[in-house]
Design an enzyme around this catalytic site. Sequence first.
Site, PDB file in Angstrom:
ATOM      1  N   HIS A 155      -9.979  44.958  71.884  1.00  0.00           N
ATOM      2  CA  HIS A 155     -11.356  45.075  72.388  1.00  0.00           C
ATOM      3  C   HIS A 155     -12.334  45.295  71.237  1.00  0.00           C
ATOM      4  O   HIS A 155     -13.394  44.662  71.178  1.00  0.00           O
ATOM      5  CB  HIS A 155     -11.484  46.243  73.372  1.00  0.00           C
ATOM      6  CG  HIS A 155     -10.720  46.087  74.637  1.00  0.00           C
ATOM      7  ND1 HIS A 155      -9.876  47.064  75.117  1.00  0.00           N
ATOM      8  CD2 HIS A 155     -10.666  45.073  75.537  1.00  0.00           C
ATOM      9  CE1 HIS A 155      -9.345  46.674  76.255  1.00  0.00           C
ATOM     10  NE2 HIS A 155      -9.805  45.454  76.528  1.00  0.00           N
ATOM     11  N   LYS A 208      -8.315  47.643  90.605  1.00  0.00           N
ATOM     12  CA  LYS A 208      -7.298  47.547  89.546  1.00  0.00           C
ATOM     13  C   LYS A 208      -6.529  48.850  89.382  1.00  0.00           C
ATOM     14  O   LYS A 208      -5.612  48.923  88.578  1.00  0.00           O
ATOM     15  CB  LYS A 208      -7.942  47.156  88.211  1.00  0.00           C
ATOM     16  CG  LYS A 208      -8.340  45.705  88.119  1.00  0.00           C
ATOM     17  CD  LYS A 208      -8.739  45.388  86.700  1.00  0.00           C
ATOM     18  CE  LYS A 208      -8.969  43.921  86.501  1.00  0.00           C
ATOM     19  NZ  LYS A 208      -9.283  43.596  85.110  1.00  0.00           N
ATOM     20  N   ARG A 235      -6.790  36.005  74.661  1.00  0.00           N
ATOM     21  CA  ARG A 235      -5.616  36.199  73.809  1.00  0.00           C
ATOM     22  C   ARG A 235      -4.690  34.990  73.874  1.00  0.00           C
ATOM     23  O   ARG A 235      -4.033  34.664  72.912  1.00  0.00           O
ATOM     24  CB  ARG A 235      -4.836  37.436  74.246  1.00  0.00           C
ATOM     25  CG  ARG A 235      -5.585  38.728  74.053  1.00  0.00           C
ATOM     26  CD  ARG A 235      -4.823  39.840  74.683  1.00  0.00           C
ATOM     27  NE  ARG A 235      -4.660  39.526  76.111  1.00  0.00           N
ATOM     28  CZ  ARG A 235      -4.575  40.402  77.076  1.00  0.00           C
ATOM     29  NH1 ARG A 235      -4.585  41.671  76.807  1.00  0.00           N
ATOM     30  NH2 ARG A 235      -4.456  40.035  78.322  1.00  0.00           N
ATOM     31  N   SER A 261      -4.420  46.494  77.387  1.00  0.00           N
ATOM     32  CA  SER A 261      -4.447  47.875  77.873  1.00  0.00           C
ATOM     33  C   SER A 261      -3.162  48.217  78.619  1.00  0.00           C
ATOM     34  O   SER A 261      -2.673  49.345  78.535  1.00  0.00           O
ATOM     35  CB  SER A 261      -5.665  48.088  78.786  1.00  0.00           C
ATOM     36  OG  SER A 261      -6.853  48.000  78.042  1.00  0.00           O
TER      37      SER A 261
END
Length: 160
Positions: A17, A41, A90, A128
């Site tokens: 990030h 989430k 990514r 994460s």
Amino acid sequence: MKACIYPGTFDPITNGHIDVIKRATKIFDNVIVAVAKSESKNPFFSLDDRIKMAKISTKDFLNVEVVGFENLLVDFAKSRDINTVIRGLRAVSDFEYELQIGYANASLWDKFETVYLMPSLKNAFISSSIVRSVLKHNGDVSKLVPSEILAFLGENRQCM
């Protein structure tokens, strides 16, 4: 002045990030790191804690502001009068998902633009969810997250 929004759950914020934020600061005058509430989430860290970690991690960036939000991204962007968002990519799988989200947002606001940035190769694998998994197993996350939040994560590790 040109501004952008970098939205995400940042649960927790990672070196990937930060890499994307650094890249965005080279392109935009102001970068708003928008931490989403994202109850769907089921984030591990509270919204306040995620905002705190993002603020700690970006404190040395003069043109970065960290805020929380809990409405639609397009509505948040309109409220800030900013029509450009940054999304990190990514892998190819990220692109497919992000492209769908970008098109959906553009359908809600025709002035909405999405700019995709890739982290450097050394940060491309970090997510994460990987950080949370390593934390849950008492692993070393020092190469995955900003050093500024290691103490915070250590204090909250027992909750995992």
